[in-house]
Structure formats: C-alpha cells, structure tokens
Write a protein that holds these residues in place. Structure first.
Motif, PDB file in Angstrom:
ATOM      1  N   CYS A 170       0.866  -1.177   0.000  1.00 47.09           N
ATOM      2  CA  CYS A 170       0.000   0.000   0.000  1.00 47.09           C
ATOM      3  C   CYS A 170       0.899   1.223   0.000  1.00 47.09           C
ATOM      4  CB  CYS A 170      -0.867  -0.022   1.258  1.00 47.09           C
ATOM      5  SG  CYS A 170      -1.838   1.467   1.464  1.00 47.09           S
TER       6      CYS A 170
ATOM      7  N   ARG B 145       3.444  -1.478  -7.376  1.00 50.01           N
ATOM      8  CA  ARG B 145       2.706  -0.350  -6.815  1.00 50.01           C
ATOM      9  C   ARG B 145       3.331   0.049  -5.480  1.00 50.01           C
ATOM     10  NH1 ARG B 145      -2.562   0.176  -4.264  1.00 50.01           N
ATOM     11  NH2 ARG B 145      -1.240   1.320  -2.829  1.00 50.01           N
TER      12      ARG B 145
ATOM     13  N   LYS C  16       0.065   9.517   0.758  1.00 49.70           N
ATOM     14  CA  LYS C  16      -1.129   8.715   1.014  1.00 49.70           C
ATOM     15  C   LYS C  16      -2.313   9.557   1.470  1.00 49.70           C
ATOM     16  CE  LYS C  16      -1.454   4.995   0.834  1.00 49.70           C
ATOM     17  NZ  LYS C  16      -1.801   4.190  -0.352  1.00 49.70           N
ATOM     18  N   PRO C  17      -3.479   9.308   0.851  1.00 47.66           N
ATOM     19  CA  PRO C  17      -4.701   9.958   1.346  1.00 47.66           C
ATOM     20  C   PRO C  17      -5.211   9.137   2.529  1.00 47.66           C
ATOM     21  CG  PRO C  17      -5.200   8.573  -0.548  1.00 47.66           C
ATOM     22  CD  PRO C  17      -3.734   8.390  -0.261  1.00 47.66           C
TER      23      PRO C  17
ATOM     24  N   GLU D  74       0.646   7.110  -6.486  1.00 50.70           N
ATOM     25  CA  GLU D  74      -0.474   8.070  -6.519  1.00 50.70           C
ATOM     26  C   GLU D  74      -0.029   9.531  -6.539  1.00 50.70           C
ATOM     27  OE1 GLU D  74      -3.636   7.310  -3.708  1.00 50.70           O
ATOM     28  OE2 GLU D  74      -4.533   9.288  -4.025  1.00 50.70           O
TER      29      GLU D  74
ATOM     30  N   GLN E 198      -1.146   7.258 -10.516  1.00 50.08           N
ATOM     31  CA  GLN E 198      -2.434   6.787  -9.968  1.00 50.08           C
ATOM     32  C   GLN E 198      -3.223   7.982  -9.450  1.00 50.08           C
ATOM     33  OE1 GLN E 198      -2.147   3.387  -7.328  1.00 50.08           O
ATOM     34  NE2 GLN E 198      -3.730   4.199  -5.970  1.00 50.08           N
TER      35      GLN E 198
ATOM     36  N   GLY F 127      -6.280   8.551  -7.002  1.00 55.61           N
ATOM     37  CA  GLY F 127      -6.997   7.787  -5.992  1.00 55.61           C
ATOM     38  C   GLY F 127      -8.503   8.022  -6.051  1.00 55.61           C
ATOM     39  N   ALA F 128      -9.220   7.075  -5.453  1.00 53.36           N
ATOM     40  CA  ALA F 128     -10.679   7.115  -5.477  1.00 53.36           C
ATOM     41  C   ALA F 128     -11.211   8.456  -4.951  1.00 53.36           C
ATOM     42  CB  ALA F 128     -11.217   5.967  -4.634  1.00 53.36           C
ATOM     43  N   ARG F 129     -10.571   8.962  -3.893  1.00 56.42           N
ATOM     44  CA  ARG F 129     -11.062  10.202  -3.288  1.00 56.42           C
ATOM     45  C   ARG F 129     -10.863  11.411  -4.179  1.00 56.42           C
ATOM     46  NH1 ARG F 129      -9.364   6.562  -0.553  1.00 56.42           N
ATOM     47  NH2 ARG F 129     -10.339   5.806   1.355  1.00 56.42           N
TER      48      ARG F 129
ATOM     49  N   LYS G  48      -8.859   5.642 -10.514  1.00 56.92           N
ATOM     50  CA  LYS G  48      -9.726   4.804  -9.681  1.00 56.92           C
ATOM     51  C   LYS G  48     -11.128   5.399  -9.579  1.00 56.92           C
ATOM     52  CE  LYS G  48      -6.646   2.281  -6.815  1.00 56.92           C
ATOM     53  NZ  LYS G  48      -6.549   1.834  -5.421  1.00 56.92           N
TER      54      LYS G  48
ATOM     55  N   ARG H  80     -12.432  -0.241  -7.774  1.00 56.08           N
ATOM     56  CA  ARG H  80     -11.887  -0.525  -6.442  1.00 56.08           C
ATOM     57  C   ARG H  80     -12.986  -0.625  -5.387  1.00 56.08           C
ATOM     58  NH1 ARG H  80     -12.934   1.897  -2.498  1.00 56.08           N
ATOM     59  NH2 ARG H  80     -10.968   2.589  -1.614  1.00 56.08           N
TER      60      ARG H  80
ATOM     61  N   HIS I 246      -8.559  -2.852  -1.867  1.00 57.76           N
ATOM     62  CA  HIS I 246      -9.383  -1.794  -1.279  1.00 57.76           C
ATOM     63  C   HIS I 246     -10.865  -2.114  -1.387  1.00 57.76           C
ATOM     64  CE1 HIS I 246      -5.473   0.119  -1.855  1.00 57.76           C
ATOM     65  NE2 HIS I 246      -5.771   0.729  -0.722  1.00 57.76           N
TER      66      HIS I 246
ATOM     67  N   GLU J 113      -2.350  -5.242  -3.081  1.00 56.49           N
ATOM     68  CA  GLU J 113      -1.367  -4.868  -2.068  1.00 56.49           C
ATOM     69  C   GLU J 113      -0.680  -6.100  -1.468  1.00 56.49           C
ATOM     70  OE1 GLU J 113      -3.084  -0.483  -0.959  1.00 56.49           O
ATOM     71  OE2 GLU J 113      -3.411  -2.056   0.516  1.00 56.49           O
TER      72      GLU J 113
HETATM   73  C1  PEP Z   1      -4.359   2.861  -2.563  1.00 56.00           C
HETATM   74  O1  PEP Z   1      -4.261   2.404  -3.708  1.00 56.00           O
HETATM   75  O2  PEP Z   1      -3.543   2.610  -1.654  1.00 56.00           O
HETATM   76  C2  PEP Z   1      -5.535   3.717  -2.252  1.00 56.00           C
HETATM   77  C3  PEP Z   1      -5.507   4.630  -1.289  1.00 56.00           C
HETATM   78  O3  PEP Z   1      -6.585   3.441  -3.025  1.00 56.00           O
HETATM   79  P1  PEP Z   1      -8.047   4.153  -3.172  1.00 56.00           P
HETATM   80  O4  PEP Z   1      -7.758   5.524  -3.708  1.00 56.00           O
HETATM   81  O5  PEP Z   1      -8.733   3.258  -4.145  1.00 56.00           O
HETATM   82  O6  PEP Z   1      -8.681   4.151  -1.819  1.00 56.00           O
END
Ligand code: PEP
Ligand code: MN
Length: 325
Positions: free
Chosen positions: A103, A127, A132-133, A165, A183, A185-187, A208, A238, A259, A285
């Motif tokens: 991760c 990856r 990190k979010p 990311e 990348q 991220g989903a957010r 994502k 995801r 995820h 991961e």
């Molecule tokens: C990740 O890939 O570690 C991650 C934070 O993914 P997501 O944006 O899909 O939550």
C-alpha cells in the motif's frame, strides 16, 4: 428527450420548444395519448445548459447520447484501447496486467523485499504509495519524496514499472520524475484540477473509481485526462458504495481487490473473479509482514503467499486466453 407532465398545456409545450430552438437544435414534438415528448436533436451540451427541468410542465429530461465523449466507443474509438507501458501491454484482451506491491512505501528494505518477491512471482508492475490519502489526519501519510527515490531504486533493480499516486498538484513534478504510471486515488476522482494536471504529465494514468461515483462520472473524469491529449488511461474498479446500472467501457479496466475487500481473505476470491470475468488486470497490495504494515495491513497479501496467488490469478486469466503482461 424532454418528457412533459401528463397535463402540460400547449403553451407549456410551445415555451419548451421555443427555448430549445434558441440553441439551434432540431426540435420534434411528439404528442402521445397522455404525455407529450419533445425530441431535441443536436448538441446535447447546449440543451443540458438550458436547465429545462425547472420549466413549467416539464417532467424530466432524458439524455439519449452519452455524457462522456473521448472515453466513448461511439465516437472516437473503433476497438478497445491497448496501452504499452514500459513494454507491458494493458488492454486488448490477450494479456493480464498484475500490479502488486505495498500500500505504502514504509522503508527501503520493505519496498525492495516486496518488489523482489512480486517480480519473482511474475508481476507486471510495482505499486507503492509515497503520498497517502488517509481518512484520519493523524495517520501515517507516507514518506513523500523519499519514497519516490526508494521506488526508483526498486524499479532500477527489478525492471518493474512503478505505479504511484498523485495526491496533490504540488507533487506533480516529483511524481512525474519517478512514476511510470500516475495513480489518481478514489477520493480524487472528481478533483478536476488534479485530473487536468495528471493529463498533462505525459504518463499513463490509472484512474480509480470514486467511492460512490457512477460509471458516467468515472468516464467523464477520464475525459478530463483524455482531453489534455493523454490517450493512456486505465480505469480501476476498487469498490463503491452505491448502485450502478451501466456496463460499457472502452478503456482498459483493472480491478483493485485489496481496497474493495479490505480483508485479505476476500482478496483471493475477488481476484479470481476479476480475472475470470475478463478484467485487463489487477492492482493488489502485498507486504512482507502484513501484521506490521503501517497502512492497510489487514488487506495485504504476504510476500510468502504471493507466488501461489500469482499462479492462481494467471490460471484464471488463462481461461480467457490471457497471459501475464
Ligand atoms: C491505494 O491504492 O492505496 C488507495 C488509497 O486506493 P483508493 O484511492 O482506491 O482508496
Ligand atoms: Mn492501500
């Protein structure tokens, strides 16, 4: 298509028609037994901007053409999009792209150990998160620039292209110098300023799906990247928190079982399902000691188990005639 309410008056229909005609679309009024429908043929954008839903006598506006343009198979793409990412083919139906790694980059030793393990088991790319979010502002947010250096070293040693990311436009230059795939991220799927920056970086983008985004919204987000002249977009499913009815894509689609599940016991069956259902790849991961992971440990596969996992996934991808990229 504008559908009028059952008792809309002729005046209301005429008012809608007149309003539509200001945009230059061709208007066809179709009176029915109960309700009248009005077809507007032409630029859907102009019609959407009229805000007809608010007009007296209008029940609903039903779009016929799809809201996403560049990602659509209807307009610009004949066949599926096939990417070449540092020699790894993504999309096209005969390869399966297995992206694996931690991760989060926690240390040089950890990242190199996982990178070697996934490489040995046949993974296509590495990856690892540098920025990190995190749901909590007090959680570990990654090593930042230092992590990018570590990922670069892992790529140097293993030859695996690196996926990491882009969390913030401020990091674009540093990410651009180190990542092979950017990348989103989903957010951040609907962080449009970030999407435009990602589109300009000249690197493939792994986008994502947002936590509760529809496929229309995902594909319109992809349009933001494609619009910058970047054709290399991979969609990533995801896991979401809503219902969805659409099923059409043209861009390569990979699945993130880690995820989606949040629990390693489910990662393996989800991965088999993703491979067997025809996904173009997986991003998963992996950690050398999941119980000690600083982020997302419960969903991480262990490096010792990864060779079995990779074999199993490859066997399911082979059911559809695909081999690991
Ligand atoms: C990740 O890939 O570690 C991650 C934070 O993914 P997501 O944006 O899909 O939550
Ligand atoms: Mn994670």
């Amino acid at each position: 298509m504008i559908v009028m309410t059952p008792h809309a008056t002729e005046g209301e229909v005429a008012a809608v028609r007149a309003r539509l005609e200001t945009t230059g679309v061709h208007v066809v009024v179709m009176p029915g037994e109960l309700t009248t429908a009005i077809g507007a043929i032409g630029d859907p954008e102009g019609v959407a901007e009229l805000g007809l839903e608010g007009m007296s006598g209008v029940d609903r506006v039903v779009p016929i053409s799809r809201p996403y343009k560049l990602a659509s198979s209807e307009l610009y793409h004949e066949g599926p999009t096939v990417l070449d990412i540092a020699g790894r083919k993504v999309g096209g139906g005969d390869t399966f792209c297995l992206v694996a790694g931690p991760c989060t980059v926690e240390s040089r030793e950890q990242t190199l150990e996982v990178a070697r393990a996934v490489k040995a088991a046949g993974a296509s790319m590495l990856r690892g998160g540098a920025f990190k979010p995190r749901t909590s502002p007090f959680a570990f947010k990654g090593l930042g620039g230092e992590a990018l250096e570590i990922l670069a070293e892992a790529r140097e040693e293993t030859g695996l292209p690196v996926v990491t990311e882009l969390l913030d436009t401020q990091h674009a230059q540093a990410i651009g110098e180190h990542a092979d795939v950017v990348q989103i991220g989903a957010r951040n799927m609907q962080n449009y300023a970030l999407l435009e920056v990602a589109g300009k970086m000249g690197k493939p983008v792994l986008l994502k799906r947002g936590l509760s985004s529809s496929l229309d919204e995902l594909l319109q987000a992809a349009d933001y990247i494609l619009k910058e002249g970047n054709e290399a977009v991979v969609l990533c499913e995801r896991g979401i928190r809503t219902f969805e009815t659409a099923t059409r894509f043209t861009l390569p689609v990979i699945v993130d079982p880690s995820h989606a599940a949040g629990d390693r016991r489910l990662v393996e069956p989800l991965s088999r399902a993703a491979a067997a259902v025809g996904a173009d790849g997986i991003i998963v991961e992996v950690h050398q000691d999941p119980d000690a992971a600083l982020c997302d440990g419960p969903q991480a596969l262990s490096t010792s188990h990864f060779p079995d996992y990779a074999r199993d996934v490859a066997a399911h991808a082979a059911l559809l005639g695909k081999r690991l990229a």
